[in-house]
Enzyme design. Structure first.
Site, PDB file in Angstrom:
ATOM      1  N   CYS A 127       0.845  -1.179   0.000  1.00  0.00           N
ATOM      2  CA  CYS A 127       0.000   0.000   0.000  1.00  0.00           C
ATOM      3  C   CYS A 127       0.890   1.241   0.000  1.00  0.00           C
ATOM      4  CB  CYS A 127      -0.944   0.104   1.198  1.00  0.00           C
ATOM      5  SG  CYS A 127      -2.112  -1.247   1.283  1.00  0.00           S
ATOM      6  N   ARG A 155       3.882  -0.134  -4.899  1.00  0.00           N
ATOM      7  CA  ARG A 155       3.624  -0.693  -3.573  1.00  0.00           C
ATOM      8  C   ARG A 155       2.308  -1.464  -3.492  1.00  0.00           C
ATOM      9  NH1 ARG A 155       6.867   1.696   0.247  1.00  0.00           N
ATOM     10  NH2 ARG A 155       5.450   1.017   1.877  1.00  0.00           N
ATOM     11  N   TRP A 165      -2.684  -2.654  -1.696  1.00  0.00           N
ATOM     12  CA  TRP A 165      -2.327  -4.057  -1.881  1.00  0.00           C
ATOM     13  C   TRP A 165      -3.182  -4.784  -0.852  1.00  0.00           C
ATOM     14  CZ3 TRP A 165      -0.126  -8.071   1.030  1.00  0.00           C
ATOM     15  CH2 TRP A 165       0.326  -9.165   0.281  1.00  0.00           C
ATOM     16  N   ASN A 198      -1.448   2.134   5.793  1.00  0.00           N
ATOM     17  CA  ASN A 198      -0.550   1.110   5.267  1.00  0.00           C
ATOM     18  C   ASN A 198      -0.085   0.285   6.455  1.00  0.00           C
ATOM     19  OD1 ASN A 198       1.395  -0.403   3.928  1.00  0.00           O
ATOM     20  ND2 ASN A 198       2.967   1.165   4.229  1.00  0.00           N
ATOM     21  N   GLY A 199      -0.353  -1.022   6.409  1.00  0.00           N
ATOM     22  CA  GLY A 199       0.054  -1.890   7.510  1.00  0.00           C
ATOM     23  C   GLY A 199      -1.048  -2.882   7.823  1.00  0.00           C
ATOM     24  N   GLU A 210      18.107 -17.234  -7.614  1.00  0.00           N
ATOM     25  CA  GLU A 210      17.593 -15.930  -8.017  1.00  0.00           C
ATOM     26  C   GLU A 210      16.943 -16.019  -9.407  1.00  0.00           C
ATOM     27  OE1 GLU A 210      16.793 -13.370  -6.708  1.00  0.00           O
ATOM     28  OE2 GLU A 210      16.782 -11.777  -8.197  1.00  0.00           O
ATOM     29  N   LYS A 214      13.071 -14.963 -10.129  1.00  0.00           N
ATOM     30  CA  LYS A 214      12.773 -13.879 -11.072  1.00  0.00           C
ATOM     31  C   LYS A 214      11.789 -14.348 -12.138  1.00  0.00           C
ATOM     32  CE  LYS A 214      13.953 -11.135  -9.792  1.00  0.00           C
ATOM     33  NZ  LYS A 214      14.553 -10.350  -8.762  1.00  0.00           N
ATOM     34  N   GLU A 235       8.295 -14.940 -10.617  1.00  0.00           N
ATOM     35  CA  GLU A 235       7.708 -13.685 -10.167  1.00  0.00           C
ATOM     36  C   GLU A 235       7.039 -12.912 -11.302  1.00  0.00           C
ATOM     37  OE1 GLU A 235      10.828 -11.130  -8.707  1.00  0.00           O
ATOM     38  OE2 GLU A 235       9.452  -9.955  -7.488  1.00  0.00           O
ATOM     39  N   HIS A 290      17.943 -36.810  -6.589  1.00  0.00           N
ATOM     40  CA  HIS A 290      17.317 -37.307  -5.361  1.00  0.00           C
ATOM     41  C   HIS A 290      15.807 -37.076  -5.379  1.00  0.00           C
ATOM     42  CE1 HIS A 290      21.167 -38.336  -3.680  1.00  0.00           C
ATOM     43  NE2 HIS A 290      21.610 -37.160  -4.106  1.00  0.00           N
ATOM     44  N   LYS A 332       6.131  -4.238  -4.001  1.00  0.00           N
ATOM     45  CA  LYS A 332       7.579  -4.054  -3.897  1.00  0.00           C
ATOM     46  C   LYS A 332       8.079  -4.143  -2.450  1.00  0.00           C
ATOM     47  CE  LYS A 332      11.555  -2.678  -5.625  1.00  0.00           C
ATOM     48  NZ  LYS A 332      12.244  -3.733  -6.375  1.00  0.00           N
TER      49      LYS A 332
HETATM   50  C1  AGP Z   1      12.497  -9.679  -5.750  1.00  0.00           C
HETATM   51  O1  AGP Z   1      12.369  -9.548  -7.101  1.00  0.00           O
HETATM   52  C2  AGP Z   1      11.319  -9.466  -4.945  1.00  0.00           C
HETATM   53  N1  AGP Z   1      10.613  -8.326  -5.277  1.00  0.00           N
HETATM   54  C3  AGP Z   1      11.441  -9.777  -3.466  1.00  0.00           C
HETATM   55  O2  AGP Z   1      11.882 -11.085  -3.331  1.00  0.00           O
HETATM   56  C4  AGP Z   1      12.310  -8.849  -2.574  1.00  0.00           C
HETATM   57  O3  AGP Z   1      13.656  -9.038  -2.849  1.00  0.00           O
HETATM   58  C5  AGP Z   1      11.994  -9.160  -1.101  1.00  0.00           C
HETATM   59  O4  AGP Z   1      10.647  -8.880  -0.868  1.00  0.00           O
HETATM   60  C6  AGP Z   1      12.867  -8.407  -0.142  1.00  0.00           C
HETATM   61  O5  AGP Z   1      12.670  -7.030  -0.245  1.00  0.00           O
HETATM   62  P1  AGP Z   1      13.685  -6.010   0.395  1.00  0.00           P
HETATM   63  O6  AGP Z   1      14.983  -6.179  -0.308  1.00  0.00           O
HETATM   64  O7  AGP Z   1      13.077  -4.661   0.151  1.00  0.00           O
HETATM   65  O8  AGP Z   1      13.800  -6.347   1.846  1.00  0.00           O
END
Ligand code: AGP
Length: 609
Positions: free
Chosen positions: A2, A27, A78, A102-103, A482, A486, A489, A505, A604
């Site tokens: 948010c 956000r 969000w 927000n929260g 990673e 990616k 995501e 395994h 984000k």
């Molecule tokens: C990565 O592409 C993501 N958006 C997510 O995994 C992100 O790295 C994670 O939420 C941690 O966020 P931060 O680095 O702001 O703590």
């Protein structure tokens, strides 16, 4: 999660709020809304307009209204509590109180039951509306008092911007856990979850301290603690320009941010190189932090945690002390064993990730030393850690982290080297040669940025599949993790990263004809092993994309694509393999016609657990 913003001043508040929400949309993008003061004669009214979907929907709705206001608050959501509906969208009102939040209010159920006894019933399913009801129930003409009393009852995380109908032109803000920054300039008073919403008007701002109330009016911003004492906030300055938070001709923020990586690395590394050696003096990080420890714990979430996986390998290689990498959400509830000889390194782009922040707090409580690697200046994790090393990636807007990740990687190298110098395990000359290699990797990354056509071509195949595997060992396994994240995501293709030796395994049963396997084989000590694993998947029909260092002769029947890295010291391949995995995810998502920068269900900055 948010984005919230408020403005009061001489300008048209509606326009400012819409612009601010557009900047904050990373956000959350489930719904958006605005509330503003409308006065005629002696009567004041708060008007609220909301829409489901993106901020652009709200902007279209507002375009048809003749709104002339100088004080407004706005929210981009969000969804947590309650579905994506107009009723659940913010702002929420009760009586004279209208707020954005927000929260997460954890005890909202209990509060709702109590408030029912006062005849107040919510119309939405949100926890935020309960907060509006609570503040209204405590309001008798004194906003500070109502907010203070409400905060005594609220359990959870919150950042609020609140307007009271009988206080036109005023916005009140308070926070606990969730971020809020504010600025006052000749255009007026601004408050927002992130400076990106304000920077067009002011580059100087402050972080609102937790449990303090900011009163914004056209005359200025007054911050007081709950006892009413005025508080002077430390001012911060944004070093990057507004252009950094715009797309600058690129189709997506993600692509722009991929291309910004060489600069981001240069900005992060070079201020820490003094006389060719890694140096944290300017950051105020003393060598004594590294000498009195016998263990390191790295904790973070998502991509940042993957950077930590590389950190473990580097710190152990150069320092020979045990390092563990913990997912912050597990670590915080895992009853960890820490003491004053443990260094806890947290990594976070936003500096606001709730679980990572909780990990810092727990580590401090248990007596460990804390060092954070953070991109956003003045963020909660940075402020609550004993020491902070800021990465200088500039604003990262795309939800998928790219440049923030590679600068985090660079910081892992610098920490590993500096720590080893401090403990006498790395000589100055060896450290200088490592640093040289690190700087050189920026040029190699630039070379790999030119592989875009090749990777775009490969994405034609990937876009059609349902499952995919990333393989690697050691450093390459950290990178594979990673790569897999990616891709999932932003392209919504199921993918898994496997330590190449572990595949047999269980998971190898999933390898059938044409399942893509992206294998990284960039490290000499395990090269032959990874190639054997590639042979295994190849003989089961996998479509193989093999990434190797320069100079490797690879049997052409082994893979469908062979991507060759520029010649380099193998310690630094992650900067190049990172670009490969970023491009693969990016081009695949674009080919699938998806919203690359705002993938579904994600936000984000994850400020909830
Ligand atoms: C990565 O592409 C993501 N958006 C997510 O995994 C992100 O790295 C994670 O939420 C941690 O966020 P931060 O680095 O702001 O703590």
């Amino acid at each position: 999660m948010c984005g919230i913003t408020g403005y009061t001043g001489m300008l048209n508040a509606k326009d400012i709020i819409v612009e601010g929400l557009q900047a904050l949309e990373y956000r959350g993008y489930d719904s958006a809304g605005i509330a503003f003061c409308s006065s005629s004669g002696s009567s004041n009214k708060t008007i609220t307009i909301k829409t489901v979907g993106k901020v652009s929907n709200l902007a279209s709705k507002l375009a048809s209204e003749n709104i002339d206001t100088h004080c407004a608050i706005g929210h981009t959501r969000w969804a947590t509590h309650g579905g994506v509906t107009e009723t659940n969208s913010h702002p929420h009102s009760c009586g004279k109180v209208t707020l954005i939040h927000n929260g997460i209010i954890e005890n909202y159920h209990e509060l709702a039951n109590e408030l029912a006894e006062t005849g107040r019933y919510p119309v939405s399913q949100t926890d935020s509306e309960i907060a509006a009801m609570l503040i209204d129930s405590l309001y008798d003409g004194d906003p500070h008092e109502a907010i203070r009393k409400a905060s005594e009852r609220l359990i959870g995380a919150y950042a609020f911007c609140i307007i009271f109908e009988d206080r036109p032109g005023s916005i009140y803000s308070v926070r606990c856990g969730s971020p809020l920054v504010a600025a006052y300039c000749e255009d007026g008073a601004f408050v927002a979850s992130d400076i990106v919403a304000i920077i067009e008007h002011s580059k100087d701002y402050f972080v609102l301290p937790e449990h303090h109330i900011a009163h914004l009016s056209s005359e200025g911003i007054n911050v007081v603690d709950y006892a009413g004492n005025t508080y002077e906030c430390d001012m911060l300055h944004v070093s990057w320009d507004i252009a950094a938070a715009k797309k600058g001709g690129y189709e997506h923020f993600m692509l722009k941010e991929i291309h910004e990586q060489p600069d981001a690395l240069l900005n992060t590394i070079t201020p820490r190189i003094i006389n060719n050696l890694p140096d944290f003096d300017e950051d105020g990080v003393p060598d004594s932090l590294f000498t009195g420890i016998n263990r390191v714990v790295i904790t973070a979430c998502g991509t940042a945690m993957h950077a930590g996986m590389l950190g473990k390998l580097l710190i152990e290689k150069y320092n020979r002390i045990p390092v563990s990498v913990e997912i912050a959400s597990e670590f915080r509830y895992g009853n960890p064993i820490l003491d004053e000889h443990t260094l806890v390194i947290t990594i976070s782009q936003s500096g606001e990730t709730a679980d990572t922040l909780a990990a810092v707090r727990l580590s401090t409580e248990l007596g460990a030393k804390t060092l954070s690697v953070v991109n956003v200046k003045g963020s909660s994790i940075a402020r609550e850690s004993d020491y902070v090393l800021y990465t200088h990636a500039g604003p990262e807007i795309s939800v998928a982290s790219t440049k923030a990740y590679t600068v985090q990687l660079s910081m892992m190298y610098l920490i590993a080297y500096r720590m080893a110098m401090a403990t006498g395990k790395l000589s100055d000359s060896e450290a200088a040669s490592r640093v040289k290699g690190l700087l050189k990797s920026i040029d190699n990354m630039k070379r790999v940025l030119k592989y875009d056509d090749e990777l775009n071509e490969i994405s034609k195949k990937i876009r059609k599949v349902e499952n995919l595997f990333y393989l690697g060992r050691g450093v390459d396994y950290a990178i594979a993790c990673e790569g897999s994240l990616k891709l999932k995501e932003i392209s919504y293709i199921h993918s898994e990263a496997y330590a190449a030796g572990e595949l047999k395994h269980g998971t190898i049963s999933l390898i059938v004809d044409n399942v893509p396997v992206i294998a990284f084989a960039t490290q000499e000590n395990v090269y032959a092993k990874v190639i054997s694993n590639v042979v295994e998947v190849r003989s089961r029909g996998a479509y193989v994309i093999l990434v190797t260092s320069a100079g490797k002769r690879v049997d052409t029947t082994l893979c469908d694509h062979h991507i060759i890295l520029p010649a380099m010291d193998e310690e630094f391949t992650p900067f190049c393999t990172a670009v490969i995995l970023q491009y693969l995810a990016y081009f695949t998502a674009v080919r699938r016609g998806l919203n690359v920068d705002q993938p579904r269900n994600l936000a984000k900055s994850v400020t909830v657990e």
